[in-house]
Scaffold this active site. Structure first.
Site, PDB file in Angstrom:
ATOM      1  N   ASP A 109       0.845  -1.183   0.000  1.00  0.00           N
ATOM      2  CA  ASP A 109       0.000   0.000   0.000  1.00  0.00           C
ATOM      3  C   ASP A 109       0.897   1.255   0.000  1.00  0.00           C
ATOM      4  O   ASP A 109       1.767   1.400  -0.855  1.00  0.00           O
ATOM      5  CB  ASP A 109      -0.960  -0.080   1.194  1.00  0.00           C
ATOM      6  CG  ASP A 109      -1.956   1.050   1.297  1.00  0.00           C
ATOM      7  OD1 ASP A 109      -2.937   1.054   0.534  1.00  0.00           O
ATOM      8  OD2 ASP A 109      -1.766   1.937   2.154  1.00  0.00           O
ATOM      9  N   HIS A 291      -7.226  -6.449  -0.563  1.00  0.00           N
ATOM     10  CA  HIS A 291      -6.142  -5.482  -0.493  1.00  0.00           C
ATOM     11  C   HIS A 291      -5.029  -5.886   0.462  1.00  0.00           C
ATOM     12  O   HIS A 291      -3.850  -5.660   0.187  1.00  0.00           O
ATOM     13  CB  HIS A 291      -6.715  -4.125  -0.079  1.00  0.00           C
ATOM     14  CG  HIS A 291      -5.700  -3.039   0.004  1.00  0.00           C
ATOM     15  ND1 HIS A 291      -5.037  -2.549  -1.110  1.00  0.00           N
ATOM     16  CD2 HIS A 291      -5.217  -2.337   1.069  1.00  0.00           C
ATOM     17  CE1 HIS A 291      -4.193  -1.593  -0.730  1.00  0.00           C
ATOM     18  NE2 HIS A 291      -4.280  -1.448   0.576  1.00  0.00           N
TER      19      HIS A 291
END
Length: 313
Positions: A109, A291
């Protein structure tokens, strides 16, 4: 917070640049073969709890910092203290602290964004790159926040963080445990985005979607961390996107470092169709997950990382 850790290294506090970082280190017997793990938002070095033992067993000296703005690391008040020069400078200074010229860097991320940035700004410090979830983001003709506002609107959370400073911070601080519980989920149905600012909506939602990503004890590490630090320091990373756009003006956009990009097929972040244009020496792996790849699919993530590292010269 320490009571919630399961088989995780004890933290050290390391002073570098103008901050002190909380650093979790393992595999000191493997000194000389460093790998640095860079967490995302809103995360913690604990997000690498499944990877650290596997990397140590494979012969790596593992260094996992809570980056500035997180946990018990310094959280400067000045927004510009979180620009890409400062964040990549912390990683380079961490290498200096341990006496390393370079290292393999792993990012997830926002951590991936900073690893890409380090390879652009200080390429000699990066031996190999393994990034999860966030592919390389090429510099655009228009500043990033302006572009996002034009195409995604004022409620898109990147834009909201920048245009309404302090508003989201206060909501997330006031609903810390509920926000993190609602955010860290898996098997969340893919639905069109609802109106409003998604992070504020998550913080205020009484009922989470999908299934828990982690146990209550693991989640408590995150809750305790953000209860201590608040969210403003970490959100300030977003508030430097246009400053970073200016810093990268004139920087060679091509990264020649060997890289592995790991995607989650159910992640809302799209895969890049131009990745090899900017990272020509990249291999790509996709896993059936969302994610938070390394936490949702730890065994598969470890296999992908270790298999790729073993195949490198």
């Amino acid at each position: 917070m320490q009571t919630h850790y399961r088989s995780f290294p004890a933290p050290r506090r390391i002073a570098l640049n103008d901050v002190t970082l909380e650093v979790f280190e393992a595999g000191q017997e493997n000194i000389g073969n460093p790998i640095v793990l860079c967490h995302g938002w809103p995360e913690h070095a604990y997000s690498w709890r499944y990877q650290i033992p596997a990397l140590v067993a494979a012969g790596y000296h593992v260094i996992a910092p809570n980056q500035r703005g997180y946990g018990k690391s310094t959280c400067p008040d000045d927004v510009s203290a979180y620009d890409i020069t400062q964040l990549t400078g912390d990683l380079a200074a961490l290498l200096d602290h341990y006496g390393y010229t370079d290292a393999t860097f792993v990012g997830h991320d926002w951590g991936a964004n900073i690893v890409w940035g380090l390879a652009l700004l200080q390429p000699s410090r990066v031996r190999k790159i393994i990034n999860l979830a966030l592919p390389y983001q090429a510099r655009t003709a228009q500043p990033w926040i302006d572009m996002m506002e034009e195409f995604l609107g004022p409620d898109y959370y990147f834009v909201h963080f920048n245009r309404q400073p302090g508003v989201a911070d206060a909501v997330l601080d006031a609903h810390c445990a509920q926000f993190l519980r609602n955010l860290f989920r898996k098997n969340v149905p893919l639905t069109p985005p609802a109106p409003g600012m998604v992070m504020i909506d998550l913080a205020q939602a009484d009922t989470p979607l999908g299934d828990p990503l982690m146990s209550d004890d693991d989640l408590a590490v995150y809750v305790d961390s953000f209860t201590t630090s608040g969210f403003t320091g970490s959100i300030n990373w977003y508030r430097n996107l246009d400053r970073n756009w200016g810093i990268l003006d004139g920087v060679d956009p091509v990264i020649h470092t060997p890289a592995l990009m790991i995607y989650g097929d159910r992640d809302t972040i799209p895969k890049s169709d131009r990745l090899t244009d900017f990272v020509p020496n990249v291999d790509v792996v996709s896993l059936d997950c969302g994610h938070c790849i390394q936490q949702e699919k730890p065994a598969q993530t470890n296999a992908a990382i270790l298999g790729w590292l073993a195949a490198q010269p």
